[in-house]
Design a protein around this motif. Structure first.
Motif, PDB file in Angstrom:
ATOM      1  N   ASN A  91      35.604  19.798  18.630  1.00  0.00           N
ATOM      2  CA  ASN A  91      36.649  18.803  18.852  1.00  0.00           C
ATOM      3  C   ASN A  91      36.192  17.701  19.794  1.00  0.00           C
ATOM      4  O   ASN A  91      36.598  16.546  19.648  1.00  0.00           O
ATOM      5  CB  ASN A  91      37.911  19.479  19.389  1.00  0.00           C
ATOM      6  CG  ASN A  91      38.752  20.105  18.293  1.00  0.00           C
ATOM      7  OD1 ASN A  91      39.592  19.451  17.682  1.00  0.00           O
ATOM      8  ND2 ASN A  91      38.501  21.382  18.023  1.00  0.00           N
ATOM      9  N   LEU A  92      35.346  18.036  20.744  1.00  0.00           N
ATOM     10  CA  LEU A  92      34.808  17.002  21.626  1.00  0.00           C
ATOM     11  C   LEU A  92      33.968  15.998  20.843  1.00  0.00           C
ATOM     12  O   LEU A  92      33.920  14.807  21.161  1.00  0.00           O
ATOM     13  CB  LEU A  92      33.966  17.631  22.732  1.00  0.00           C
ATOM     14  CG  LEU A  92      34.727  18.266  23.888  1.00  0.00           C
ATOM     15  CD1 LEU A  92      33.777  19.079  24.768  1.00  0.00           C
ATOM     16  CD2 LEU A  92      35.437  17.202  24.726  1.00  0.00           C
ATOM     17  N   LEU A  93      33.293  16.465  19.816  1.00  0.00           N
ATOM     18  CA  LEU A  93      32.422  15.603  19.026  1.00  0.00           C
ATOM     19  C   LEU A  93      33.169  14.814  17.958  1.00  0.00           C
ATOM     20  O   LEU A  93      32.635  13.838  17.421  1.00  0.00           O
ATOM     21  CB  LEU A  93      31.318  16.442  18.365  1.00  0.00           C
ATOM     22  CG  LEU A  93      30.267  17.016  19.313  1.00  0.00           C
ATOM     23  CD1 LEU A  93      29.342  17.975  18.575  1.00  0.00           C
ATOM     24  CD2 LEU A  93      29.465  15.901  19.968  1.00  0.00           C
ATOM     25  N   ARG A 118      28.551  21.447  28.693  1.00  0.00           N
ATOM     26  CA  ARG A 118      27.690  20.389  29.223  1.00  0.00           C
ATOM     27  C   ARG A 118      26.247  20.591  28.768  1.00  0.00           C
ATOM     28  O   ARG A 118      25.539  19.643  28.417  1.00  0.00           O
ATOM     29  CB  ARG A 118      27.758  20.364  30.746  1.00  0.00           C
ATOM     30  CG  ARG A 118      29.072  19.886  31.318  1.00  0.00           C
ATOM     31  CD  ARG A 118      29.019  19.821  32.838  1.00  0.00           C
ATOM     32  NE  ARG A 118      30.342  19.696  33.416  1.00  0.00           N
ATOM     33  CZ  ARG A 118      31.015  18.558  33.515  1.00  0.00           C
ATOM     34  NH1 ARG A 118      30.456  17.449  33.084  1.00  0.00           N
ATOM     35  NH2 ARG A 118      32.235  18.519  34.050  1.00  0.00           N
ATOM     36  N   GLY A 119      25.806  21.851  28.783  1.00  0.00           N
ATOM     37  CA  GLY A 119      24.446  22.140  28.356  1.00  0.00           C
ATOM     38  C   GLY A 119      24.221  21.823  26.892  1.00  0.00           C
ATOM     39  O   GLY A 119      23.208  21.204  26.528  1.00  0.00           O
ATOM     40  N   LEU A 128      29.432  15.150  29.130  1.00  0.00           N
ATOM     41  CA  LEU A 128      30.838  15.540  29.123  1.00  0.00           C
ATOM     42  C   LEU A 128      31.512  14.950  30.346  1.00  0.00           C
ATOM     43  O   LEU A 128      31.063  15.163  31.477  1.00  0.00           O
ATOM     44  CB  LEU A 128      30.978  17.068  29.139  1.00  0.00           C
ATOM     45  CG  LEU A 128      32.410  17.611  29.287  1.00  0.00           C
ATOM     46  CD1 LEU A 128      33.279  17.187  28.105  1.00  0.00           C
ATOM     47  CD2 LEU A 128      32.387  19.133  29.423  1.00  0.00           C
ATOM     48  N   ARG A 129      32.587  14.205  30.102  1.00  0.00           N
ATOM     49  CA  ARG A 129      33.364  13.647  31.203  1.00  0.00           C
ATOM     50  C   ARG A 129      34.740  14.299  31.219  1.00  0.00           C
ATOM     51  O   ARG A 129      35.446  14.294  30.202  1.00  0.00           O
ATOM     52  CB  ARG A 129      33.501  12.125  31.080  1.00  0.00           C
ATOM     53  CG  ARG A 129      32.199  11.381  31.305  1.00  0.00           C
ATOM     54  CD  ARG A 129      32.455   9.909  31.584  1.00  0.00           C
ATOM     55  NE  ARG A 129      33.301   9.739  32.760  1.00  0.00           N
ATOM     56  CZ  ARG A 129      33.830   8.571  33.125  1.00  0.00           C
ATOM     57  NH1 ARG A 129      33.616   7.488  32.394  1.00  0.00           N
ATOM     58  NH2 ARG A 129      34.573   8.488  34.211  1.00  0.00           N
ATOM     59  N   ILE A 130      35.089  14.867  32.366  1.00  0.00           N
ATOM     60  CA  ILE A 130      36.388  15.511  32.544  1.00  0.00           C
ATOM     61  C   ILE A 130      37.090  14.856  33.720  1.00  0.00           C
ATOM     62  O   ILE A 130      36.534  14.779  34.815  1.00  0.00           O
ATOM     63  CB  ILE A 130      36.225  17.025  32.794  1.00  0.00           C
ATOM     64  CG1 ILE A 130      35.604  17.704  31.565  1.00  0.00           C
ATOM     65  CG2 ILE A 130      37.566  17.659  33.128  1.00  0.00           C
ATOM     66  CD1 ILE A 130      35.389  19.190  31.742  1.00  0.00           C
ATOM     67  N   VAL A 131      38.293  14.378  33.473  1.00  0.00           N
ATOM     68  CA  VAL A 131      39.111  13.780  34.527  1.00  0.00           C
ATOM     69  C   VAL A 131      40.273  14.738  34.763  1.00  0.00           C
ATOM     70  O   VAL A 131      41.272  14.713  34.037  1.00  0.00           O
ATOM     71  CB  VAL A 131      39.609  12.380  34.131  1.00  0.00           C
ATOM     72  CG1 VAL A 131      40.349  11.724  35.289  1.00  0.00           C
ATOM     73  CG2 VAL A 131      38.440  11.514  33.677  1.00  0.00           C
TER      74      VAL A 131
END
Length: 299
Positions: A91-93, A118-119, A128-131
């Motif tokens: 889903n991130l991709l 992240r790896g 990967l950016r997480i806010v």
């Protein structure tokens, strides 16, 4: 033969019964005079507590999963990751971003497996950016010089009017902090009141360009229509994550240049794509923070 004391003679039955059990009872001054709760505590005091001391034992991290799959998802599955980590990665991709507000299950998986994600993303030259404060996660392209590297993420072309609108929306969200931001179609058009280039003397074409910018913000999921009012939009807080301070500064500079261009606008604004500088890592947020295919997350 020893004679009994005189008081051992015939006694009433209740007295004999009391004397027969007298040795098993505590003295009245010790037990009978205590409050009921104290007597109850003393009654159980001799029982050992088998759980005593457990709080002093060292704790062990109980993360939901080791990095091993629960079961093969398909024939030939050789993944080393749990199913949820695999789905989070997919889903991130394929999504522009994952929101804790709109996809709470996916957000929890990204948060849980963020280290291993992240790896895996780094292997594809992605970050990967997480806010956390916004509960937003997305990936961005990492830039470095190599003839072998390939960009995985699709480039989003941001035209001048798109950038102007995104700039204003980001400022509104930052100013509102945690409050929801609503904006109407009329207010969006008013944001462009300072754009008076000779290019835009045709008011009908000018309005059309603004509408295209509005559509782009909807496509990027920075805006979403109110269900009961198609001319009122909610500004997504995710724009604060993507539109970082350096991006806003760069767009502000371009906006001022555009406003001050006067009669020299030989190139139509629609053809002026937002080009981030190589030195500005944050500028890549708009340039490549979105996946090749969007799975159609409904807004």
């Amino acid at each position: 033969m020893t004679s009994l004391p005189p008081e051992a003679g015939p006694l009433p039955p209740e007295v004999r019964a009391k004397r027969a059990t007298k040795g098993a009872l505590p003295p009245a001054s010790d037990a009978d005079s205590l409050p009921p709760e104290v007597r109850a505590e003393r009654a159980t005091k001799g029982t050992p507590d088998e759980f005593a001391g457990f709080d002093d034992l060292p704790t062990v991290a109980n993360r939901a999963a080791t990095h091993t799959p629960d079961a093969p998802r398909f024939d030939g599955d050789v993944s080393e990751l749990p199913d949820r980590a695999c789905w989070a990665l997919q889903n991130l991709l394929t999504r522009r971003y994952i929101s804790g507000d709109r996809q709470p299950q996916l957000w929890s998986w990204v948060s849980e497996y963020q280290d291993v994600l992240r790896g895996r993303l780094s292997e594809l030259d992605l970050r990967l950016r997480i806010v956390d404060e916004l509960q937003v996660a997305f990936v961005e392209q990492a830039g470095y010089d190599s003839r072998w590297g390939r960009k995985i993420l699709k480039r989003e072309t941001i035209h001048t009017y798109d950038a102007i609108l995104a700039l204003h929306l980001a400022k509104y969200v930052r100013a509102a902090r945690d409050e929801p931001v609503l904006i109407t179609r009329e207010e969006i058009h008013e944001l462009f009141a300072g754009v008076t280039n000779t290019i835009d003397r045709d008011l009908a074409l000018f309005d059309k360009r603004i509408e295209r910018a509005l559509d782009k913000m909807e496509e990027l999921e920075f805006l979403r229509k109110q269900r009961d009012d198609a001319d009122t939009f909610i500004v997504s807080p995710v724009i604060s994550a993507v539109m970082t301070a350096s991006v806003i500064t760069d767009l502000q500079r371009q906006f001022e240049q555009f406003i001050g261009s006067g009669d020299t606008g030989e190139i139509p604004p629609e053809d002026l794509a937002y080009e981030p500088t190589e030195r500005d890592d944050d500028a890549a947020d708009l340039d490549g923070a979105y996946g090749e295919n969007d799975e159609g997350d409904d807004w």
